[in-house]
Scaffold this motif. Structure first.
Motif, mmCIF file in Angstrom:
data_model
loop_
_atom_site.group_PDB
_atom_site.id
_atom_site.type_symbol
_atom_site.label_atom_id
_atom_site.label_comp_id
_atom_site.label_asym_id
_atom_site.label_seq_id
_atom_site.Cartn_x
_atom_site.Cartn_y
_atom_site.Cartn_z
ATOM 1 N N CYS A 175 0.822 -1.215 0.000
ATOM 2 C CA CYS A 175 0.000 0.000 0.000
ATOM 3 C C CYS A 175 0.852 1.261 0.000
ATOM 4 O O CYS A 175 0.336 2.365 -0.196
ATOM 5 C CB CYS A 175 -0.917 0.013 1.217
ATOM 6 N N GLY A 176 2.142 1.098 0.240
ATOM 7 C CA GLY A 176 3.010 2.270 0.272
ATOM 8 C C GLY A 176 4.477 1.877 0.280
ATOM 9 O O GLY A 176 4.831 0.700 0.357
ATOM 10 N N ILE A 177 5.322 2.886 0.184
ATOM 11 C CA ILE A 177 6.773 2.716 0.268
ATOM 12 C C ILE A 177 7.276 3.710 1.306
ATOM 13 O O ILE A 177 6.808 4.855 1.361
ATOM 14 C CB ILE A 177 7.450 2.977 -1.088
ATOM 15 N N GLY A 178 8.201 3.267 2.139
ATOM 16 C CA GLY A 178 8.689 4.156 3.179
ATOM 17 C C GLY A 178 10.148 3.928 3.516
ATOM 18 O O GLY A 178 10.799 3.034 2.978
ATOM 19 N N ARG A 179 10.641 4.745 4.423
ATOM 20 C CA ARG A 179 12.029 4.664 4.885
ATOM 21 C C ARG A 179 12.023 4.401 6.389
ATOM 22 O O ARG A 179 11.325 5.080 7.141
ATOM 23 C CB ARG A 179 12.753 5.980 4.585
ATOM 24 N N MET A 180 12.796 3.422 6.805
ATOM 25 C CA MET A 180 12.869 3.089 8.224
ATOM 26 C C MET A 180 13.484 4.257 9.001
ATOM 27 O O MET A 180 14.574 4.730 8.673
ATOM 28 C CB MET A 180 13.707 1.832 8.432
ATOM 29 N N SER A 181 12.783 4.721 10.014
ATOM 30 C CA SER A 181 13.299 5.829 10.822
ATOM 31 C C SER A 181 14.257 5.330 11.901
ATOM 32 O O SER A 181 14.975 6.118 12.524
ATOM 33 C CB SER A 181 12.145 6.593 11.473
ATOM 34 N N ALA A 182 14.269 4.027 12.122
ATOM 35 C CA ALA A 182 15.188 3.396 13.077
ATOM 36 C C ALA A 182 15.310 1.928 12.687
ATOM 37 O O ALA A 182 14.561 1.436 11.836
ATOM 38 C CB ALA A 182 14.678 3.545 14.506
ATOM 39 N N SER A 183 16.246 1.229 13.293
ATOM 40 C CA SER A 183 16.409 -0.194 12.986
ATOM 41 C C SER A 183 15.284 -1.000 13.633
ATOM 42 O O SER A 183 14.573 -0.510 14.521
ATOM 43 C CB SER A 183 17.759 -0.689 13.499
ATOM 44 N N SER A 184 15.132 -2.238 13.199
ATOM 45 C CA SER A 184 14.093 -3.110 13.764
ATOM 46 C C SER A 184 14.256 -3.246 15.274
ATOM 47 O O SER A 184 13.280 -3.180 16.035
ATOM 48 C CB SER A 184 14.165 -4.498 13.116
ATOM 49 N N GLU A 185 15.491 -3.438 15.708
ATOM 50 C CA GLU A 185 15.761 -3.636 17.130
ATOM 51 C C GLU A 185 15.427 -2.377 17.937
ATOM 52 O O GLU A 185 14.848 -2.454 19.028
ATOM 53 C CB GLU A 185 17.233 -4.019 17.338
#
Length: 249
Positions: free
Chosen positions: A210-220
């Motif tokens: 539904c969209g494309i985004g940029r991770m603002s932080a790591s998964s952890e």
């Protein structure tokens, strides 16, 4: 990025890239999006290959049967030459499917004989097109991102995250995705995603991104915090960029 986008107001100009720049873009795409370097098969190549193999066989078999009858005569030599000719024809037919195997996914999106166009927009947004159809974009000299329509064709281009049903309405309004929407029962946050990674945003119960985004932080870091913005949304289904099917040259 595309919450309010207008061709008349936000486009600075369009042009075809120089060959040297196109090579640089192609290499960067293959490096940043590994799926693009995978083999791609054309339907025509697969269907055309099988009939080519049996064609030389009937020509070769009769000639082999004639050789014992004619013995060492000139006719026999002619038969042998004919047999060799049949073998050569077979070798010429076989490489046809090999060319298709060498094609890459990127060649389907951007054929090597097609020029790559660029449309420069305000806020240093670049949209890359083939025959006026947007296929990739980036911000300034940042990473290349596929358009959502391209992502729907090749879902494995980007790593996936998933939001729960409750976050869908916020995504379609252009809001950034918060950590609870990914960490809830209906959400999915894979391990190992780094800060600033470009991801496909899927929604619970929906087939396509539904969209494309940029991770603002790591998964952890997102799991540890449990709150705050997790994914900065770049584009989504229904925004002005989604409605744009052609642009530029």
């Amino acid at each position: 990025m595309f919450k309010k986008f207008s061709v008349k107001e936000d486009v600075s100009g369009s042009t075809s890239l120089k060959s040297s720049v196109q090579r640089h873009v192609r290499n960067s795409l293959l490096e940043q999006l590994p799926l693009l370097s995978q083999p791609a098969y054309k339907e025509g190549g697969e269907t055309a290959a099988p009939p080519a193999e049996p064609a030389p066989a009937p020509a070769a078999e009769p000639e082999e049967e004639e050789e014992p009858v004619k013995g060492k005569g000139k006719g026999g030599k002619g038969g042998k030459k004919g047999g060799k000719g049949g073998k050569k024809a077979k070798k010429e037919e076989v490489p046809a499917p090999a060319e298709d195997k060498e094609m890459q996914v990127l060649d389907e999106l951007w054929p090597k004989n097609e020029p790559l166009g660029i449309t420069k927009c305000h806020e240093r947004i670049n949209i890359y097109t083939v025959s006026s159809v947007p296929i990739f974009f980036n911000h300034f000299d940042g990473p290349f991102m596929p358009t959502l329509r391209v992502l729907h064709r090749y879902p494995a281009l980007l790593p996936h995250v998933q939001i729960d049903r409750g976050a869908i309405k916020f995504l379609l309004a252009g809001a950034h995705m918060m950590a609870p929407g990914l960490l809830s029962k209906g959400g999915v946050l894979p391990d190992g995603l780094a800060k600033d990674a470009i991801v496909a945003i899927h929604a619970e119960g929906k087939e396509h991104a539904c969209g494309i985004g940029r991770m603002s932080a790591s998964s952890e870091e997102i799991r540890k915090a449990g709150k705050g913005v997790a994914v900065e949304v770049v584009c989504w289904v229904g925004d002005d960029f989604w409605k744009l099917k052609e642009i530029g040259l």
